[in-house]
Design a protein around this motif. Structure first.
Motif, PDB file in Angstrom:
ATOM      1  N   MET A  65      40.141  50.772  64.363  1.00 23.16           N
ATOM      2  CA  MET A  65      40.415  52.106  63.502  1.00 23.16           C
ATOM      3  C   MET A  65      40.705  51.916  62.202  1.00 23.16           C
ATOM      4  SD  MET A  65      39.635  54.151  66.061  1.00 23.16           S
ATOM      5  CE  MET A  65      39.380  55.635  65.411  1.00 23.16           C
ATOM      6  N   LEU A  66      41.587  50.453  61.586  1.00 29.41           N
ATOM      7  CA  LEU A  66      42.553  51.073  60.720  1.00 29.41           C
ATOM      8  C   LEU A  66      41.634  50.178  59.763  1.00 29.41           C
ATOM      9  CD1 LEU A  66      45.941  48.760  61.640  1.00 29.41           C
ATOM     10  CD2 LEU A  66      45.931  50.983  60.894  1.00 29.41           C
ATOM     11  N   VAL A  67      40.173  49.411  60.161  1.00 31.29           N
ATOM     12  CA  VAL A  67      39.452  48.797  59.453  1.00 31.29           C
ATOM     13  C   VAL A  67      38.589  50.461  58.755  1.00 31.29           C
ATOM     14  CG1 VAL A  67      37.596  47.355  58.511  1.00 31.29           C
ATOM     15  CG2 VAL A  67      39.459  46.325  59.863  1.00 31.29           C
ATOM     16  N   LEU A  68      38.965  51.145  59.849  1.00 28.13           N
ATOM     17  CA  LEU A  68      37.534  52.209  59.839  1.00 28.13           C
ATOM     18  C   LEU A  68      38.658  53.105  58.516  1.00 28.13           C
ATOM     19  CD1 LEU A  68      36.417  53.668  63.367  1.00 28.13           C
ATOM     20  CD2 LEU A  68      35.100  52.604  60.922  1.00 28.13           C
ATOM     21  N   ALA A  69      39.295  53.235  58.970  1.00 25.20           N
ATOM     22  CA  ALA A  69      40.296  53.986  57.470  1.00 25.20           C
ATOM     23  C   ALA A  69      40.492  53.993  56.298  1.00 25.20           C
ATOM     24  CB  ALA A  69      41.879  54.209  58.504  1.00 25.20           C
ATOM     25  N   ASP A  70      40.300  52.007  56.207  1.00 27.88           N
ATOM     26  CA  ASP A  70      40.549  51.993  55.276  1.00 27.88           C
ATOM     27  C   ASP A  70      38.895  52.099  54.481  1.00 27.88           C
ATOM     28  OD1 ASP A  70      42.767  50.764  55.168  1.00 27.88           O
ATOM     29  OD2 ASP A  70      42.151  48.661  55.683  1.00 27.88           O
ATOM     30  N   LEU A  71      37.674  51.926  55.125  1.00 33.42           N
ATOM     31  CA  LEU A  71      36.237  51.998  54.844  1.00 33.42           C
ATOM     32  C   LEU A  71      36.359  53.596  54.281  1.00 33.42           C
ATOM     33  CD1 LEU A  71      34.279  50.215  57.152  1.00 33.42           C
ATOM     34  CD2 LEU A  71      34.871  49.615  55.146  1.00 33.42           C
ATOM     35  N   LEU A  72      36.896  54.761  54.650  1.00 39.37           N
ATOM     36  CA  LEU A  72      36.727  56.155  54.284  1.00 39.37           C
ATOM     37  C   LEU A  72      37.437  55.902  53.214  1.00 39.37           C
ATOM     38  CD1 LEU A  72      36.113  58.656  55.297  1.00 39.37           C
ATOM     39  CD2 LEU A  72      38.630  59.047  56.934  1.00 39.37           C
ATOM     40  N   ARG A  73      38.979  55.223  53.475  1.00 39.39           N
ATOM     41  CA  ARG A  73      39.829  55.394  52.605  1.00 39.39           C
ATOM     42  C   ARG A  73      39.086  54.800  51.203  1.00 39.39           C
ATOM     43  NH1 ARG A  73      43.404  52.537  53.274  1.00 39.39           N
ATOM     44  NH2 ARG A  73      44.628  53.775  53.882  1.00 39.39           N
ATOM     45  N   ALA A  74      37.867  54.369  50.874  1.00 33.62           N
ATOM     46  CA  ALA A  74      36.870  54.077  49.932  1.00 33.62           C
ATOM     47  C   ALA A  74      35.792  54.719  49.152  1.00 33.62           C
ATOM     48  CB  ALA A  74      36.608  51.875  49.905  1.00 33.62           C
ATOM     49  N   TRP A  75      34.615  55.480  50.582  1.00 35.86           N
ATOM     50  CA  TRP A  75      34.423  56.461  50.371  1.00 35.86           C
ATOM     51  C   TRP A  75      34.747  57.149  49.357  1.00 35.86           C
ATOM     52  CZ3 TRP A  75      34.301  60.922  52.400  1.00 35.86           C
ATOM     53  CH2 TRP A  75      33.099  61.973  52.683  1.00 35.86           C
ATOM     54  N   ALA A  76      36.117  58.003  49.728  1.00 38.59           N
ATOM     55  CA  ALA A  76      36.634  58.629  49.364  1.00 38.59           C
ATOM     56  C   ALA A  76      36.765  58.701  48.168  1.00 38.59           C
ATOM     57  CB  ALA A  76      38.225  59.264  49.780  1.00 38.59           C
ATOM     58  N   ILE A  77      37.124  57.470  47.884  1.00 40.82           N
ATOM     59  CA  ILE A  77      37.794  57.000  46.346  1.00 40.82           C
ATOM     60  C   ILE A  77      36.106  57.267  45.737  1.00 40.82           C
ATOM     61  CG2 ILE A  77      38.288  55.134  44.745  1.00 40.82           C
ATOM     62  CD1 ILE A  77      40.328  54.305  46.819  1.00 40.82           C
ATOM     63  N   ARG A  78      35.130  56.921  45.883  1.00 40.77           N
ATOM     64  CA  ARG A  78      33.279  56.544  45.338  1.00 40.77           C
ATOM     65  C   ARG A  78      33.203  57.623  45.301  1.00 40.77           C
ATOM     66  NH1 ARG A  78      28.164  52.973  48.069  1.00 40.77           N
ATOM     67  NH2 ARG A  78      27.136  54.417  46.207  1.00 40.77           N
ATOM     68  N   THR A  79      33.590  59.013  46.374  1.00 43.20           N
ATOM     69  CA  THR A  79      32.761  60.121  45.908  1.00 43.20           C
ATOM     70  C   THR A  79      33.804  60.783  44.833  1.00 43.20           C
ATOM     71  OG1 THR A  79      34.345  61.000  47.856  1.00 43.20           O
ATOM     72  CG2 THR A  79      31.814  60.482  48.635  1.00 43.20           C
ATOM     73  N   ARG A  80      35.031  60.685  44.973  1.00 48.49           N
ATOM     74  CA  ARG A  80      35.524  61.186  43.840  1.00 48.49           C
ATOM     75  C   ARG A  80      35.374  61.493  42.465  1.00 48.49           C
ATOM     76  NH1 ARG A  80      41.123  60.584  46.720  1.00 48.49           N
ATOM     77  NH2 ARG A  80      41.652  58.949  44.563  1.00 48.49           N
ATOM     78  N   ALA A  81      34.353  60.344  42.419  1.00 49.27           N
ATOM     79  CA  ALA A  81      34.649  59.489  41.491  1.00 49.27           C
ATOM     80  C   ALA A  81      33.294  60.402  40.374  1.00 49.27           C
ATOM     81  CB  ALA A  81      34.116  58.004  40.896  1.00 49.27           C
TER      82      ALA A  81
END
Length: 330
Positions: free
Chosen positions: A314-330
């Motif tokens: 679950m923590l890894v999924l949260a990290d991946l979601l954080r990385a995805w959110a940064i990408r979509t914000r760019a």
């Protein structure tokens, strides 16, 4: 500052940013696996240091020292603790959780119980997430409302109340006083809960305390996201409140919510072991209670390992979601 300049205030997603994000996720995964191994060492050693003898408890008080020594030798319990742990850890990597002091396979003991605990914990996390988003958004968007003032006090109260107190209160009200829901869990031929009704009270007993914390986290994340420059740019562009929420606030707040829910998984699974005992739920709680009584280190460590793997995922999924959110914000 113009709306155009505000819109591009965030960072851009480049190959170097992608590589940095991948390294952060890999590093975080490595660190969490290392922490899990340390926790397993501590659990294994702690159970071994408990007073009493698990083999004697299983064989009974009439067992002779020779019989106990023979049983310990057969199970490999006469070996030094580091050797036993290394052997058990090697088996864990191969998918073999070891043998209990009763001589039964730990895999067989947990095969039926672990899915039931996952169902209970998963339902509690789902209810917690829904409550966090709904009430957290209500609190953030209407901070001076009666509901917001009520949430400010009730969330603190439910955080402070442990699961077993809430479980007892739910049983008293909904099972004994009103008679709407069963107080104990009945199972079907497969060993799983017989119907959805038996899950309601255990799920609520787990979800209510965790909802308090996650509602407060959600409210804070939404408030922080709403104050970012690109949200102000969206308002200057004339977007509706619903569009701003869907496009600019929730994507920013989502990683924080995911991280909060990921850490909640550990608390839910820990609380499930207590709640399962209260509701006679057929999960890991009963197995763990018996294992501690028997000083059965392989079983206790296996339960910790399984729950640790779920929490790590679950923590890894949260990290991946954080990385995805940064990408979509760019």
């Amino acid at each position: 500052m113009t709306s155009e300049s505000l819109r591009f205030a965030g960072s851009r997603w480049t190959p170097s940013v992608a590589a940095a994000s991948s390294r952060r996720v890999a590093t975080a995964l490595t660190q969490r696996i290392a922490v899990l191994i340390v926790v397993l060492i501590v659990v294994f050693a702690t159970v071994d240091l408990l007073p009493g003898n698990g083999v004697r408890a299983v064989l009974g008080r009439d067992a002779t020292d020779a019989q106990i020594a023979a049983r310990e030798a057969a199970l490999g319990l006469d070996r030094p603790l580091p050797v036993r742990f290394a052997d058990w850890l090697g088996g864990l990597i191969r998918g073999d959780l070891g043998t209990s002091v009763r001589g039964t396979s730990v895999n067989d003991m947990l095969t039926d119980k672990f899915p039931n605990t996952l169902i209970l914990g998963g339902a509690a996390i789902l209810v917690t997430a829904i409550a966090a988003v709904c009430f957290g958004a209500l609190w953030s968007f209407f901070p001076r409302s009666v509901a917001a003032r009520a949430l400010s006090s009730t969330t603190i109260a439910v955080i402070a109340i442990p699961e077993f107190v809430i479980a007892v209160g739910l049983v008293f009200v909904f099972a004994l006083l009103l008679g709407w829901l069963p107080a104990v869990t009945t199972t079907g031929p497969s060993g799983a809960p017989a119907n959805a009704a038996v899950l309601v009270l255990p799920v609520l007993a787990l979800a209510i305390p965790q909802s308090g914390w996650n509602i407060r986290v959600t409210r804070a994340a939404l408030d922080e996201a709403a104050g970012m420059p690109h949200v102000a740019a969206a308002e200057l562009d004339g977007l509706t409140r619903r569009e701003i929420l869907a496009r600019h606030i929730l994507p920013i707040a989502a990683p924080t919510l995911a991280a909060s829910l990921a850490t909640t998984v550990g608390m839910v699974l820990g609380g499930a072991l207590v709640v399962e005992t209260i509701f006679n739920y057929p999960g890991l709680g009963t197995v763990l209670a018996g294992a501690v009584t028997d000083r059965d280190a392989p079983v206790v460590a296996a339960v910790v390992a399984l729950t640790g793997v779920v929490i790590t995922m679950m923590l890894v999924l949260a990290d991946l979601l954080r990385a995805w959110a940064i990408r979509t914000r760019a």
